[in-house]
Design an enzyme around this catalytic site. Structure first.
Site, PDB file in Angstrom:
ATOM      1  CD  GLU A   1       3.209 -18.489  15.720  1.00 18.00           C
ATOM      2  OE1 GLU A   1       4.060 -18.129  13.903  1.00 18.00           O
ATOM      3  OE2 GLU A   1       4.128 -19.725  15.812  1.00 18.00           O
TER       4      GLU A   1
ATOM      5  N   GLY B   1       9.978 -39.694  21.547  1.00 12.90           N
ATOM      6  CA  GLY B   1      10.189 -40.328  20.293  1.00 12.90           C
ATOM      7  C   GLY B   1      10.216 -41.898  20.951  1.00 12.90           C
ATOM      8  N   GLY B   2       9.224 -41.550  22.054  1.00 12.09           N
ATOM      9  CA  GLY B   2       9.698 -43.347  23.184  1.00 12.09           C
ATOM     10  C   GLY B   2      11.239 -43.376  23.684  1.00 12.09           C
TER      11      GLY B   2
ATOM     12  NE  ARG C   1      -3.415   0.249   3.418  1.00 11.42           N
ATOM     13  CZ  ARG C   1      -4.544   0.122   3.898  1.00 11.42           C
ATOM     14  NH1 ARG C   1      -5.295   0.327   3.348  1.00 11.42           N
ATOM     15  NH2 ARG C   1      -4.504  -0.800   5.007  1.00 11.42           N
TER      16      ARG C   1
ATOM     17  CE  LYS D   1      -9.827  -2.142  -0.029  1.00  8.44           C
ATOM     18  NZ  LYS D   1      -9.739  -1.517   1.416  1.00  8.44           N
TER      19      LYS D   1
END
Ligand code: COA
Length: 479
Positions: free
Chosen positions: A190, A298-299, A89, A126
């Site tokens: 966010e 991840g275990g 703009r 515009k």
């Protein structure tokens, strides 16, 4: 022995000679009618790797993005070689130019770090003349990328029908907060996305409130998803010849990154999540995936442990994973060799209820070393650890500078600044990171050289008010 080896070598040679003869024969054969040679692709380039242009050379982007999510996407495309024409703009530009300003009168780091490698043109979308310029841009470009609030593009008159009629090949790519549904009209930033995408409810400590993360998974994460969609749409267009809408909702992007937590949600129906330290502590699970603190996802049990200097340095910590195959090495390192055979510690299931005290014991050892010493020692034994690197350390890290992940660029009004280069490295498309453009820096260049306006027409455009700021500064400038 040596003789034998020589003999077999000759055999191999003879064999490969025969094989190459066969190849020659095959080559001479006429390709089958159904399998086009090279799948219709051009002959492999003979230019050296990195000297055959960039991956997205020739792709023209009408970049209508602002703030973070959209600009992340188009910056990545620009890093890959696309010509990104950022429409802003007049007099205001992307609102982030003036947000969190650190250097008076200069574009903020918020803006400069998300808009490198782009060109800037100011157009009042515009204004009737502005609309005419936009029409030319739509005809010229391959992709329009935007992340306005829902409905804003339509209110500018840039509906899908209009764009598709003007340029049926144009891909229109959008980021919005939500997909179709109860929240589709909402404006989203966010942290809203982190909360609605399942990240916040699963981040933080069980006994504390939900937490948002520093990594911008809602904005930059969704920009990355959108960039992936655009590349796929560009590829599909090579077959169909037409554009399509590409849409990435921030809620969806965050959920995609938090999918392991939806995995855990479903596992809950079949019993407790044994790798969560909550399990070892005997605390019952509720009906939803809980916050897991610093548990490893991840275990493989892991936790953040203090290192030498933690009393004064907030980042003197290391992430330590007690991966089963290296458990014995861990026991030796921390001076607990007896744990290797102790039935309470030797096997992973036996350790689960004791993780808290195990990590406390390991921490007694890590506290005697700096995080980098722990890293060096553990890596010699293949023990996965990760020092908590501060942004200061990352900014100064030589290897990140060497790879082009952290890049210093020069800017005419703010001077030198650091930015994040292309996190994706490609052997035949080398990224050169360039500074962000000043507001409207390329307006005349784009109008005349890209869109073909004559000098007389340019003067008319200038006096029309379509590319210049209105008399009164717009409200957003004060932000
Ligand atoms: N010329 C004229 N008008 C322009 C213009 C230009 N070049 N560029 C933008 N505008 C106008 C828009 O048309 C819009 O006007 P309208 O409301 O009358 O239709 C106005 O500027 C504001 O745009 P908007 O997108 O609503 O900005 P905002 O500052 O109010 O909201 C967001 C910002 C990010 C919340 C919103 O854009 C959004 O939800 N985007 C989608 C989700 C997203 O990307 N969020 C993450 C951002 S990091």
């Amino acid at each position: 022995m040596a003789k034998k080896a020589k003999k077999s070598k000759t055999k191999v040679k003879a064999k490969s000679k025969a094989a190459s003869k066969k190849v020659v024969k095959l080559k001479a054969k006429k390709p089958a009618a159904t399998a086009k040679a090279g799948n219709g692709l051009p002959k492999p380039s003979s230019r050296p790797y990195g000297a055959a242009g960039k991956a997205l050379d020739g792709v023209k982007i009408l970049d209508f993005t602002h703030v973070q999510s959209g600009p992340t996407c188009t910056q990545l495309l620009a890093y890959m070689g696309a010509d990104c024409i950022k429409v802003e703009r007049p007099g205001v530009g992307d609102i982030t130019r003036g947000q969190l300003r650190d250097v008076k009168g200069a574009d903020s780091l918020y803006f400069t770090m998300l808009n490198g490698n782009k060109r800037s043109i100011t157009i009042d979308s515009k204004h009737p003349k502005g609309k005419e310029i936009l029409e030319r841009l739509i005809k010229h470009c391959d992709v329009l990328v935007e992340n306005f609030a829902p409905g804003a593009l339509d209110r500018m008159g840039l509906t899908w029908d209009y764009i598709h009629k003007t340029n049926p090949r144009m891909i229109v790519a959008s980021v919005k907060g939500f997909g179709p549904g109860p929240y589709e009209d909402c404006k989203v930033y966010e942290n809203v996305a982190q909360c609605t995408g399942g990240a916040a409810s699963t981040t933080g400590f069980r006994e504390g409130p939900p937490l948002v993360t520093g990594a911008q998974i809602g904005d930059s994460g969704t920009g990355l998803h959108l960039a992936f969609g655009i590349c796929a749409a560009l590829y599909q267009r090579t077959r169909t010849g037409r554009g399509q809408k590409v849409f990435a909702a921030m809620q969806d992007g965050v959920l995609n990154l938090a999918r392991v937590k939806l995995r855990d949600q479903q596992r809950l129906a079949h019993g407790p999540l044994t790798e969560y330290s909550q399990y070892g502590e005997g605390i019952p699970f509720g009906s939803a995936t809980p916050r897991a603190g610093n548990d490893s996802g991840g275990g493989q049990p892991g936790w953040i442990l203090k290192c030498k200097g933690w009393e004064s340095d907030p980042d003197a910590y290391i992430y330590f994973i007690t991966q089963a195959p290296v458990w014995e090495a861990i026991c030796d390192l921390i001076g607990k060799p007896e744990w290797k055979t102790d039935p309470d510690y030797a096997k992973p299931p036996a350790r689960l209820p004791r993780l808290k005290s195990i990590f406390a014991t390991i921490e007694e050892w890590t506290k005697t070393k700096t995080k980098f010493e722990v890293m060096d020692i553990c890596n010699q034994h293949d023990i996965p650890v990760g020092p908590i690197l501060s942004m200061k350390e990352i900014a100064e890290e030589k290897s990140l500078r060497d790879t082009g992940t952290v890049v210093e660029v020069d800017h005419p009004t703010r001077g030198k600044y650091l930015t994040v280069g292309n996190p994706v490295k490609m052997s035949d498309s080398v990224t050169e990171v360039k500074r962000s453009p000043l507001l409207g820096e390329h307006t005349e260049e784009i109008l005349t050289k890209v869109l073909g306006y004559s000098a007389k027409e340019l003067e008319e455009i200038k006096t029309s008010g379509a590319i210049t700021p209105p008399d009164k500064p717009a409200k957003a400038e004060a932000a």
